[in-house]
Design a protein around this motif. Structure first.
Motif, PDB file in Angstrom:
ATOM      1  N   UNK A   1       0.816  -1.219   0.000  1.00  9.86           N
ATOM      2  CA  UNK A   1       0.000   0.000   0.000  1.00  9.86           C
ATOM      3  C   UNK A   1       0.844   1.262   0.000  1.00  9.86           C
ATOM      4  N   UNK A   2       2.180   1.129  -0.009  1.00  8.90           N
ATOM      5  CA  UNK A   2       3.047   2.309  -0.022  1.00  8.90           C
ATOM      6  C   UNK A   2       3.577   2.637  -1.411  1.00  8.90           C
ATOM      7  N   UNK A   3       3.124   1.918  -2.438  1.00  9.33           N
ATOM      8  CA  UNK A   3       3.546   2.246  -3.793  1.00  9.33           C
ATOM      9  C   UNK A   3       5.036   2.078  -4.021  1.00  9.33           C
ATOM     10  N   UNK A   4       5.594   0.970  -3.541  1.00 10.09           N
ATOM     11  CA  UNK A   4       7.026   0.693  -3.679  1.00 10.09           C
ATOM     12  C   UNK A   4       7.873   1.785  -3.036  1.00 10.09           C
ATOM     13  N   UNK A   5       7.493   2.161  -1.839  1.00 10.72           N
ATOM     14  CA  UNK A   5       8.334   3.094  -1.081  1.00 10.72           C
ATOM     15  C   UNK A   5       9.748   2.531  -0.944  1.00 10.72           C
ATOM     16  N   UNK A   6       9.848   1.216  -0.794  1.00  7.64           N
ATOM     17  CA  UNK A   6      11.143   0.537  -0.800  1.00  7.64           C
ATOM     18  C   UNK A   6      11.222  -0.304  -2.074  1.00  7.64           C
ATOM     19  N   UNK A   7      11.934   0.156  -3.108  1.00 10.13           N
ATOM     20  CA  UNK A   7      11.975  -0.571  -4.383  1.00 10.13           C
ATOM     21  C   UNK A   7      12.567  -1.970  -4.283  1.00 10.13           C
ATOM     22  N   UNK A   8      13.277  -2.273  -3.178  1.00 10.33           N
ATOM     23  CA  UNK A   8      13.798  -3.632  -3.028  1.00 10.33           C
ATOM     24  C   UNK A   8      12.676  -4.661  -2.963  1.00 10.33           C
ATOM     25  N   UNK A   9      11.480  -4.220  -2.617  1.00 14.70           N
ATOM     26  CA  UNK A   9      10.337  -5.127  -2.619  1.00 14.70           C
ATOM     27  C   UNK A   9      10.120  -5.697  -4.017  1.00 14.70           C
ATOM     28  N   UNK A  10      10.329  -4.879  -5.036  1.00 12.37           N
ATOM     29  CA  UNK A  10      10.176  -5.339  -6.414  1.00 12.37           C
ATOM     30  C   UNK A  10      11.201  -6.424  -6.745  1.00 12.37           C
TER      31      UNK A  10
ATOM     32  N   UNK B   1      12.131 -12.045  -8.279  1.00 15.20           N
ATOM     33  CA  UNK B   1      12.822 -13.316  -8.107  1.00 15.20           C
ATOM     34  C   UNK B   1      11.874 -14.469  -7.792  1.00 15.20           C
ATOM     35  N   UNK B   2      10.677 -14.147  -7.298  1.00 15.46           N
ATOM     36  CA  UNK B   2       9.768 -15.197  -6.822  1.00 15.46           C
ATOM     37  C   UNK B   2       8.699 -15.598  -7.819  1.00 15.46           C
ATOM     38  N   UNK B   3       8.313 -14.690  -8.703  1.00 19.22           N
ATOM     39  CA  UNK B   3       7.188 -14.956  -9.585  1.00 19.22           C
ATOM     40  C   UNK B   3       5.850 -14.657  -8.958  1.00 19.22           C
ATOM     41  N   UNK B   4       5.830 -14.107  -7.742  1.00 13.30           N
ATOM     42  CA  UNK B   4       4.565 -13.723  -7.118  1.00 13.30           C
ATOM     43  C   UNK B   4       3.987 -12.499  -7.820  1.00 13.30           C
TER      44      UNK B   4
ATOM     45  N   UNK C   1       8.995  -2.687 -13.143  1.00 17.29           N
ATOM     46  CA  UNK C   1       9.502  -3.324 -14.362  1.00 17.29           C
ATOM     47  C   UNK C   1      11.017  -3.206 -14.453  1.00 17.29           C
ATOM     48  N   UNK C   2      11.544  -2.063 -14.065  1.00 18.86           N
ATOM     49  CA  UNK C   2      12.998  -1.862 -14.108  1.00 18.86           C
ATOM     50  C   UNK C   2      13.724  -2.794 -13.147  1.00 18.86           C
ATOM     51  N   UNK C   3      13.033  -3.233 -12.101  1.00 22.20           N
ATOM     52  CA  UNK C   3      13.629  -4.158 -11.139  1.00 22.20           C
ATOM     53  C   UNK C   3      13.370  -5.618 -11.511  1.00 22.20           C
ATOM     54  N   UNK C   4      12.811  -5.854 -12.676  1.00 23.40           N
ATOM     55  CA  UNK C   4      12.658  -7.217 -13.161  1.00 23.40           C
ATOM     56  C   UNK C   4      11.297  -7.837 -12.981  1.00 23.40           C
ATOM     57  N   UNK C   5      10.346  -7.107 -12.406  1.00 21.78           N
ATOM     58  CA  UNK C   5       8.986  -7.636 -12.299  1.00 21.78           C
ATOM     59  C   UNK C   5       8.374  -7.679 -13.694  1.00 21.78           C
ATOM     60  N   UNK C   6       7.764  -8.792 -14.049  1.00 19.03           N
ATOM     61  CA  UNK C   6       7.110  -8.905 -15.356  1.00 19.03           C
ATOM     62  C   UNK C   6       5.766  -8.196 -15.342  1.00 19.03           C
ATOM     63  N   UNK C   7       5.315  -7.799 -16.508  1.00 22.54           N
ATOM     64  CA  UNK C   7       4.030  -7.110 -16.590  1.00 22.54           C
ATOM     65  C   UNK C   7       2.893  -7.993 -16.100  1.00 22.54           C
ATOM     66  N   UNK C   8       2.995  -9.312 -16.328  1.00 27.80           N
ATOM     67  CA  UNK C   8       1.912 -10.195 -15.899  1.00 27.80           C
ATOM     68  C   UNK C   8       1.939 -10.480 -14.395  1.00 27.80           C
ATOM     69  N   UNK C   9       2.863  -9.836 -13.671  1.00 29.43           N
ATOM     70  CA  UNK C   9       2.894  -9.941 -12.218  1.00 29.43           C
ATOM     71  C   UNK C   9       2.303  -8.706 -11.542  1.00 29.43           C
ATOM     72  N   UNK C  10       1.834  -7.725 -12.315  1.00 24.92           N
ATOM     73  CA  UNK C  10       1.475  -6.429 -11.753  1.00 24.92           C
ATOM     74  C   UNK C  10      -0.031  -6.201 -11.730  1.00 24.92           C
ATOM     75  N   UNK C  11      -0.510  -5.742 -10.583  1.00 31.57           N
ATOM     76  CA  UNK C  11      -1.871  -5.239 -10.387  1.00 31.57           C
ATOM     77  C   UNK C  11      -1.735  -3.840  -9.808  1.00 31.57           C
ATOM     78  N   UNK C  12      -2.637  -2.943 -10.154  1.00 30.83           N
ATOM     79  CA  UNK C  12      -2.570  -1.590  -9.595  1.00 30.83           C
ATOM     80  C   UNK C  12      -3.821  -1.304  -8.766  1.00 30.83           C
ATOM     81  N   UNK C  13      -3.630  -0.453  -7.766  1.00 33.41           N
ATOM     82  CA  UNK C  13      -4.701  -0.072  -6.838  1.00 33.41           C
ATOM     83  C   UNK C  13      -4.657   1.445  -6.700  1.00 33.41           C
ATOM     84  N   UNK C  14      -5.741   2.162  -7.035  1.00 36.45           N
ATOM     85  CA  UNK C  14      -5.723   3.621  -6.948  1.00 36.45           C
ATOM     86  C   UNK C  14      -5.700   4.154  -5.522  1.00 36.45           C
TER      87      UNK C  14
END
Length: 302
Positions: free
Chosen positions: A133-142, A147-150, A189-202
């Motif tokens: 819910x912090x919008x990747x405040x810590x980009x290491x989360x990406x 690495x996991x495919x989650x 995406x720059x940290x390697x997350x694939x597009x099919x791993x992403x959901x957005x929440x306004x």
């Protein structure tokens, strides 16, 4: 079933609508997923500690899955401003619930966290979604997600974790929310997350006033236009209470209305506290849209 002519706003143009999330597969071009909420916190904004005890949290998660929820979102730290909780303490809250639920159900499990070390541990235990819910405040989360495919939920918010953001201001709330989400998705995406791993929440109500949130909901199409599945976390929020003058225990009807409106405006996941009512609402919308057959269709047939 025969093709039905529907207004175009009902079906947002998702680039990758079919997603495998956890142990389940969803087609968000014709499906609505219900995310149930289990907060293992003593100070959550809605249930005020009702599921803080481990056995209560596990039972609530199992009950939500049995009520038909597609996935269960487990939180150990509220979004609201408050004292620091260590990563170890957060894990003590959420990890046993993830482990217990994964052992008895194939329901998708997500954990509401902004910490990479917590995300890594719960994914290892069976969680298929990290709900940040912090919008990747810590980009290491990406990095952990990549690495996991989650799956990663990227949420719009402005404040640092657990910090206040008084009197939020937007010149154009829907445009600014969509723009920031697009930038944070680019970070993922720059940290390697694939597009099919992403959901957005306004981020309904997150660093927003009720007026902001109502306008954002009306203009949800500007967020769905990003092309990613949209999660609408509307359940029992203050924008519902202030719109209707209803206290937290009396916001179910307003929450269901907000969820259904969000689905018609393009959301494909709704995060709700009352799983059974939300599942019924979501399945009814799917039936109206021609995405699912009625369980029975005998009325006036004979």
């Amino acid at each position: 079933m025969p093709e039905t002519s529907l207004p175009v706003f009902i079906a947002p143009p998702l680039r990758l609508p079919v997603r495998t999330i956890g142990r389940r597969t969803f087609d968000f071009s014709r499906q609505v997923a219900v995310m149930a909420v289990v907060n293992r916190t003593p100070d959550s904004f809605f249930d005020q500690g009702r599921t803080f005890a481990l056995d209560a949290a596990v039972q609530a998660a199992v009950d939500a899955a049995e009520a038909g929820a597609d996935w269960v979102d487990i939180g150990g730290v509220p979004f609201a401003p408050g004292p620091e909780l260590s990563a170890a303490d957060e894990l003590d809250r959420v990890l046993p619930v993830v482990q217990a639920l994964a052992a008895v159900s194939d329901v998708v499990i997500s954990v509401d966290t902004f910490r990479p070390e917590v995300a890594a541990a719960v994914i290892e235990a069976g969680a298929g979604v990290v709900n940040d819910t912090t919008g990747l405040h810590d980009p290491r989360l990406a990095d952990v997600v990549a690495d996991s495919g989650a799956t990663l939920v990227v949420t719009h918010s402005l404040a640092a974790p657990r910090r206040p953001h008084p009197r939020p201001h937007y010149d154009d709330v829907a445009r600014e929310v969509a723009d920031l989400l697009a930038r944070r998705v680019d970070v993922a995406l720059a940290h390697g997350v694939r597009e099919d791993q992403i959901i957005v929440d306004p981020g309904h109500d997150l660093n927003k006033t009720t007026v902001h949130t109502l306008e954002l909901t009306r203009r949800l199409g500007e967020v769905t236009a990003l092309g990613h599945p949209v999660l609408a976390a509307v359940s029992n929020k203050d924008f519902v209470g202030e719109s209707l003058d209803r206290a937290k225990p009396d916001r179910l009807a307003g929450s269901l209305a907000a969820a259904v409106a969000s689905v018609f405006l393009g959301a494909r996941i709704v995060r709700m506290h009352d799983a059974r009512a939300a599942v019924d609402a979501a399945r009814m919308v799917e039936a109206i849209l021609g995405w699912r057959r009625p369980v029975h269709a005998v009325h006036n047939v004979s």
